[in-house]
Every structure is written in structure tokens, then in C-alpha cells.
Write a protein that holds these residues in place. Structure first.
Motif, PDB file in Angstrom:
ATOM      1  N   LEU A 170       0.864  -1.176   0.000  1.00 14.95           N
ATOM      2  CA  LEU A 170       0.000   0.000   0.000  1.00 14.95           C
ATOM      3  C   LEU A 170       0.900   1.225   0.000  1.00 14.95           C
ATOM      4  N   LEU A 171       0.710   2.105  -0.979  1.00 13.21           N
ATOM      5  CA  LEU A 171       1.584   3.268  -1.159  1.00 13.21           C
ATOM      6  C   LEU A 171       0.824   4.558  -0.878  1.00 13.21           C
ATOM      7  N   ALA A 172       1.349   5.345   0.052  1.00 10.87           N
ATOM      8  CA  ALA A 172       0.816   6.684   0.312  1.00 10.87           C
ATOM      9  C   ALA A 172       1.726   7.688  -0.401  1.00 10.87           C
ATOM     10  N   THR A 173       1.190   8.416  -1.360  1.00 11.37           N
ATOM     11  CA  THR A 173       2.025   9.247  -2.225  1.00 11.37           C
ATOM     12  C   THR A 173       1.823  10.740  -1.953  1.00 11.37           C
ATOM     13  N   GLU A 174       2.740  11.521  -2.485  1.00  9.33           N
ATOM     14  CA  GLU A 174       2.670  12.974  -2.355  1.00  9.33           C
ATOM     15  C   GLU A 174       1.720  13.592  -3.381  1.00  9.33           C
ATOM     16  N   THR A 175       1.622  12.970  -4.563  1.00 12.94           N
ATOM     17  CA  THR A 175       0.898  13.609  -5.669  1.00 12.94           C
ATOM     18  C   THR A 175      -0.256  12.787  -6.247  1.00 12.94           C
ATOM     19  N   HIS A 176      -0.367  11.506  -5.847  1.00 15.56           N
ATOM     20  CA  HIS A 176      -1.361  10.631  -6.478  1.00 15.56           C
ATOM     21  C   HIS A 176      -2.177   9.832  -5.461  1.00 15.56           C
ATOM     22  N   LYS A 177      -2.345  10.358  -4.274  1.00 16.26           N
ATOM     23  CA  LYS A 177      -3.163   9.741  -3.231  1.00 16.26           C
ATOM     24  C   LYS A 177      -2.684   8.330  -2.892  1.00 16.26           C
ATOM     25  N   LEU A 178      -3.579   7.320  -3.016  1.00 16.12           N
ATOM     26  CA  LEU A 178      -3.316   5.975  -2.496  1.00 16.12           C
ATOM     27  C   LEU A 178      -3.266   4.958  -3.638  1.00 16.12           C
ATOM     28  N   TRP A 179      -2.238   4.079  -3.586  1.00 17.15           N
ATOM     29  CA  TRP A 179      -2.068   3.065  -4.629  1.00 17.15           C
ATOM     30  C   TRP A 179      -1.740   1.711  -4.010  1.00 17.15           C
ATOM     31  N   LEU A 180      -1.992   0.652  -4.807  1.00 17.54           N
ATOM     32  CA  LEU A 180      -1.636  -0.710  -4.422  1.00 17.54           C
ATOM     33  C   LEU A 180      -0.650  -1.246  -5.457  1.00 17.54           C
ATOM     34  N   PHE A 181       0.504  -1.718  -4.964  1.00 17.40           N
ATOM     35  CA  PHE A 181       1.588  -2.175  -5.847  1.00 17.40           C
ATOM     36  C   PHE A 181       1.816  -3.668  -5.647  1.00 17.40           C
ATOM     37  N   ASN A 182       1.835  -4.424  -6.741  1.00 19.93           N
ATOM     38  CA  ASN A 182       2.081  -5.855  -6.695  1.00 19.93           C
ATOM     39  C   ASN A 182       3.587  -6.105  -6.765  1.00 19.93           C
ATOM     40  N   THR A 183       4.167  -6.692  -5.709  1.00 23.41           N
ATOM     41  CA  THR A 183       5.618  -6.870  -5.644  1.00 23.41           C
ATOM     42  C   THR A 183       6.110  -7.987  -6.559  1.00 23.41           C
ATOM     43  N   THR A 184       5.199  -8.822  -7.064  1.00 23.70           N
ATOM     44  CA  THR A 184       5.583  -9.911  -7.969  1.00 23.70           C
ATOM     45  C   THR A 184       5.549  -9.479  -9.424  1.00 23.70           C
ATOM     46  N   THR A 185       4.481  -8.804  -9.824  1.00 27.30           N
ATOM     47  CA  THR A 185       4.308  -8.424 -11.227  1.00 27.30           C
ATOM     48  C   THR A 185       4.752  -6.996 -11.529  1.00 27.30           C
ATOM     49  N   GLY A 186       4.814  -6.155 -10.501  1.00 27.44           N
ATOM     50  CA  GLY A 186       5.143  -4.754 -10.718  1.00 27.44           C
ATOM     51  C   GLY A 186       3.956  -3.910 -11.122  1.00 27.44           C
ATOM     52  N   ALA A 187       2.780  -4.504 -11.173  1.00 24.01           N
ATOM     53  CA  ALA A 187       1.581  -3.760 -11.554  1.00 24.01           C
ATOM     54  C   ALA A 187       1.124  -2.878 -10.387  1.00 24.01           C
ATOM     55  N   ALA A 188       0.631  -1.693 -10.720  1.00 21.97           N
ATOM     56  CA  ALA A 188       0.152  -0.752  -9.705  1.00 21.97           C
ATOM     57  C   ALA A 188      -1.228  -0.250 -10.099  1.00 21.97           C
ATOM     58  N   GLN A 189      -2.105  -0.123  -9.105  1.00 23.67           N
ATOM     59  CA  GLN A 189      -3.443   0.399  -9.374  1.00 23.67           C
ATOM     60  C   GLN A 189      -3.840   1.401  -8.302  1.00 23.67           C
ATOM     61  N   GLU A 190      -4.578   2.399  -8.703  1.00 23.09           N
ATOM     62  CA  GLU A 190      -5.025   3.431  -7.774  1.00 23.09           C
ATOM     63  C   GLU A 190      -6.202   2.915  -6.942  1.00 23.09           C
ATOM     64  N   ILE A 191      -6.171   3.237  -5.646  1.00 27.32           N
ATOM     65  CA  ILE A 191      -7.285   2.953  -4.748  1.00 27.32           C
ATOM     66  C   ILE A 191      -8.179   4.188  -4.729  1.00 27.32           C
ATOM     67  N   LYS A 192      -9.422   4.019  -5.059  1.00 29.96           N
ATOM     68  CA  LYS A 192     -10.338   5.153  -5.109  1.00 29.96           C
ATOM     69  C   LYS A 192     -10.601   5.695  -3.709  1.00 29.96           C
ATOM     70  N   THR A 193     -10.340   6.978  -3.534  1.00 28.50           N
ATOM     71  CA  THR A 193     -10.574   7.643  -2.254  1.00 28.50           C
ATOM     72  C   THR A 193     -11.283   8.966  -2.482  1.00 28.50           C
ATOM     73  N   ASN A 194     -12.131   9.308  -1.566  1.00 24.42           N
ATOM     74  CA  ASN A 194     -12.844  10.585  -1.642  1.00 24.42           C
ATOM     75  C   ASN A 194     -12.265  11.538  -0.601  1.00 24.42           C
ATOM     76  N   ILE A 195     -11.062  12.039  -0.907  1.00 26.65           N
ATOM     77  CA  ILE A 195     -10.409  13.009  -0.031  1.00 26.65           C
ATOM     78  C   ILE A 195     -10.042  14.236  -0.860  1.00 26.65           C
ATOM     79  N   PRO A 196     -10.014  15.417  -0.242  1.00 25.17           N
ATOM     80  CA  PRO A 196      -9.837  16.647  -1.022  1.00 25.17           C
ATOM     81  C   PRO A 196      -8.421  16.883  -1.533  1.00 25.17           C
TER      82      PRO A 196
END
Length: 259
Positions: free
Chosen positions: A115-141
Motif C-alpha cells: 500500500l503506497l501513500a504518495t505525495e501527488t497521487h493519493k493511495l495506490w496498491l503495488f504488486n511486488t511480484t508483477t510490478g503492476a500498480a493500481q489506484e485505490i479510489k478515495t474521496n479526499i480533497p
């Protein structure tokens, strides 16, 4: 980060060497303190890893996955360390690209995801096996997330506007748990989520913050069903049961200067 490591090293030395530790408990089972020593020891090799990472500002986030890889959050991306080599995963990496660089916090999810907390792109989930990353939908300002932690299929996040949220990734719902709160740490045991400020440790129960310890809080850590609170010259070891924190044990550390 270095000062935090030194603090934990000195704390460990005090626990191991001091003859002045006082236990306020009628019966103490020493195996309950194994998570405490493991937590303190776990910070010791961090400076060795840090010396091998150049030109990157390391945050306070570091985790190890079930394959043995060490993952670090930096302002220049996600770094994977395998004791010999470092791979930086960011928007300049063509093999494992990310749409962002600056990562404030990381947490292990299901042993093979971060689980990645970022400076510019909110919240993401990163797969350590495949390298695929997807954004977690959040309703924050805001676009920034400072801290993030998974627990029981939900994500708990802290944003720079001093708001604490719970995110349900399946229902894509975001719940405001607290506002105008300066969160210093988010940790979880098997059953509970704990939130630390400079003067209070809270447990989250039914989406509400319940204070369980007050005073000058310097750090908290968790492992299994055990929470450790560092408060002034005390260590408070707390075991949880269900949603309620129970079974306190206090250790008073010596106030003499460390050598």
C-alpha cells in the motif's frame, strides 16, 4: 530517521542492561515481551541499508515481504533492496514504471502487495511480484497521503490537512474518522488499529477514536496482538482481545544518561 534509530538502540540497551526495571504486574510471562525485543532489534540494520542508497531522501517507511526483499519509500520512488542491489521503481523505470515518484509511506498487504501513500497521487496498491500498480479510489480533497495502513480489508490513511480516514476499497467508500488531528503513527495489532499523537494513544473502535493512554508519547510499535507504547521513561506493553485493549504491563526505565 537516524535519530529514531539511535533512540531505539538506546532504548534496547536500557531494557537489556538495566537492573532498575520495575514491573507493575502480579504475574509476568516473559514470552509476552518477545515482540518488544523483536521490534527494537528490527530497526538496528536500517543504517546499513541506507548507506547503499544514494541521492534519495528516505522516509520513515520500510517493510520486508515474504520473499525477503526490503522495500523503502523515498522521494524518488519505491526502492527494493536484496542485501546486494537496489532497484528504484518510479516514473523513469521502463520495466516497472510508476506514475509518481514521491512516496510517503508503505505497508505490506497480503504478503505480495504494498500500500503506497504518495505525495501527488493519493493511495495506490503495488504488486511486488508483477510490478503492476493500481489506484485505490478515495474521496479526499487533497492529492497527498502521509500515512497508510491496512487492517481487516480496509485502509486507514492520514492526510496533510490533519484528517484521518477509513477507506473501503471494495465499496469504494471513504469515511472521515477524525479531523484536526496530528497523527504521528498508525499501527495495528491482530484485532485493533492504534493512532498516536504527541500526547495520546487512541484505539479505533466502531469508527471512533477512544483514548487508551495519555502523556508524552514518543513512539508506538505493534506486533501480533501486542502494542508497545514508549512514554517518557516508561514502556507500556498492551495486549488486545477483540476490539478492546486489555492487560497492561508497565516498565519503568532508568533516567540516568545513556553511555
Amino acid at each position: 530517521m537516524v535519530s529514531a534509530i539511535i533512540h531505539r538502540q538506546r532504548l534496547l540497551k536500557a531494557v537489556l542492561n538495566s537492573t532498575h526495571i520495575t514491573f507493575f504486574s502480579k504475574s509476568i510471562k516473559w514470552y509476552k515481551f518477545i515482540p518488544l525485543f523483536l521490534l527494537l532489534f528490527s530497526f538496528l540494520p536500517f543504517h546499513t541499508i541506507a548507506k547503499n542508497i544514494n541521492n534519495q531522501q528516505i522516509s520513515r517507511a520500510i517493510v520486508q515481504d515474504n520473499k525477503g526483499f526490503i522495500w523503502l519509500a523515498t522521494t524518488n520512488g519505491l526502492v527494493r533492496h536484496d542485501s546486494e542491489n537496489n532497484i528504484t521503481i518510479n516514473n523513469n523505470n521502463k520495466n516497472w514504471p510508476l506514475p509518481f515518484n514521491w512516496i510517503h509511506d508503505i505497508a505490506l498487504v497480503d504478503n505480495d502487495k504494498l500500500l503506497l501513500a504518495t505525495e501527488t497521487h493519493k493511495l495506490w496498491l503495488f504488486n511486488t511480484t508483477t510490478g503492476a500498480a493500481q489506484e485505490i479510489k478515495t474521496n479526499i480533497p487533497l492529492l497527498s497521503v502521509y500515512k497508510a495502513i491496512p487492517h481487516h480489508n480496509n485502509y486507514y490513511i492520514f492526510s496533510p490537512d490533519c484528517n484521518l480516514y477509513k477507506v473501503d476499497p471494495v465499496l469504494q467508500q471513504t469515511t472521515l474518522l477524525a479531523y484536526d488531528i496530528n497523527v504521528r503513527a498508525l499501527v495495528h495489532t491482530k484485532n485493533n488499529i492504534y493512532v498516536s499523537t504527541s500526547n495520546t494513544v487512541f484505539s479505533i473502535i466502531n469508527n471512533e477514536l477512544v483514548a487508551i493512554e495519555t502523556g508524552k508519547i514518543s513512539a508506538i510499535s505493534a506486533s501480533g496482538s501486542t502494542l508497545v507504547i514508549a512514554k517518557e521513561n516508561e514502556l507500556i506493553v498492551l495486549s488486545d482481545n477483540g476490539n478492546k485493549p486489555v492487560s497492561y504491563t508497565h516498565l519503568t526505565l532508568p533516567t540516568t544518561p545513556y553511555v
